[in-house]
Design an enzyme around this catalytic site. Sequence first.
Site, mmCIF file in Angstrom:
data_model
loop_
_atom_site.group_PDB
_atom_site.id
_atom_site.type_symbol
_atom_site.label_atom_id
_atom_site.label_comp_id
_atom_site.label_asym_id
_atom_site.label_seq_id
_atom_site.Cartn_x
_atom_site.Cartn_y
_atom_site.Cartn_z
ATOM 1 N N GLY A 6 80.510 18.697 32.104
ATOM 2 C CA GLY A 6 81.775 18.864 31.391
ATOM 3 C C GLY A 6 82.914 18.288 32.200
ATOM 4 C CG ASP A 128 91.501 29.580 32.452
ATOM 5 O OD1 ASP A 128 91.942 29.843 31.313
ATOM 6 O OD2 ASP A 128 91.000 28.477 32.744
#
Length: 419
Positions: A6, A128
């Site tokens: 990713g 996050d």
Amino acid sequence: MTGLVGTGGFAAVYRAVDERVGSEVAIKLLADHHSLDPDIRERFIHEARLLRRVNSPHVVRLYDLDETERRQPFLVLEYVAGGNLEAHRLRLLRSTGRRVRREDVVTVARGVTAALRALHAERIVHRDLSPTNLLIRQRHVDGPDQDGGGFFQIDDELVLADLGLSKDLAASSGLTAAAGTYGFAAPEQRVAGTIDERADVYAASALLTWFVLGREPGADDRAELEAAGWPSAFADLLARGLATDRTARPADIDVWHDDVTSALALGEPGPGAREAPQPSLPRRRRQRAMAAVAGAVAVGAALGVGGATLLDRGDDGATTDIEELDDDTIRASMTADGTESSFEGPARLIVGDTATYRAVSEGAAWIWYDETFTPVSDSRTVTATPRSEGVFTLRLATVTPDGVAVATAEIPVHAPPDT
């Protein structure tokens, strides 16, 4: 390296094999054009320091920190083969039609609590927590699930990753710049201000809301939860966790976990009793899309928005499918080269108002383009603030190992109601 896992705005993650021990690892490499920026470089290395400090099986393990000959720092991390929670949930929903059950929610809450407990013990706020940053460590890849119908197999563990935005309260004050993932970041994170561990309690509550309802928190959460048969106490707990005033939230992650398990022990869990209400079938219309993308776009995506190649303006005949999910929301979808690109957001815009659009497709990277074919963001979400009436054109390029697809939507822009 054996493949790309990713990419994000600052780094790319690759799958690799450590030849010394013969096991797979993940290599997180800071993007070349960020490597000489002292602030970004220090933040990247700071993540390694935090990972070294936190010793928990519920937080991704750091094996090494080094840099390439071009002075690109990289982290050698544990490779977690089960993918992230978002991809896992979508895959099971699509392939088997499974519904989220009480046991599944308890599993997620337990894993999140264990990870955040380890961080908070070191006075680290993750900032996050989101479905893409929760990985699944599978002990029995082909083993049985909990009782034949759950989302998780026996001994599956959630592993928290990506401490790139984490705040070390032991080394600094709680003052922070705006940071976090849209829909999961606490209100105090959305502007410069002060945070503490209760910002992660908010994110944990948003995560459970997403896991059960399939979307970020919103105004209709309680109605949807109760319509699906979830206990009122569970809806109450999520509402407390999502309180704008952090002092109204559970005091810490352990109190939050106790409240979750207590709430889910009350009443009958709805997913085992009756289906959640389904939206009416969407109306569809079709728009032409400029779908060809230069081959370098994947490389550009890995390097961030600034390095992305502009879209080819030639029209290859592909179309974007526009689903009108309700009176105010659309989903734009297009498939090409074995890759699907799709995003959701407001169906109409008002001059001067800011709207948010969110990528819902899965990919190694996303790149948003405006009407002039200029790349504007490589985040999962993008905002639009039209300055004049007419049509606002938005494009999302989704990049996967199989190819690139571009979804395009032309959104009407109206004058404010009082003009």
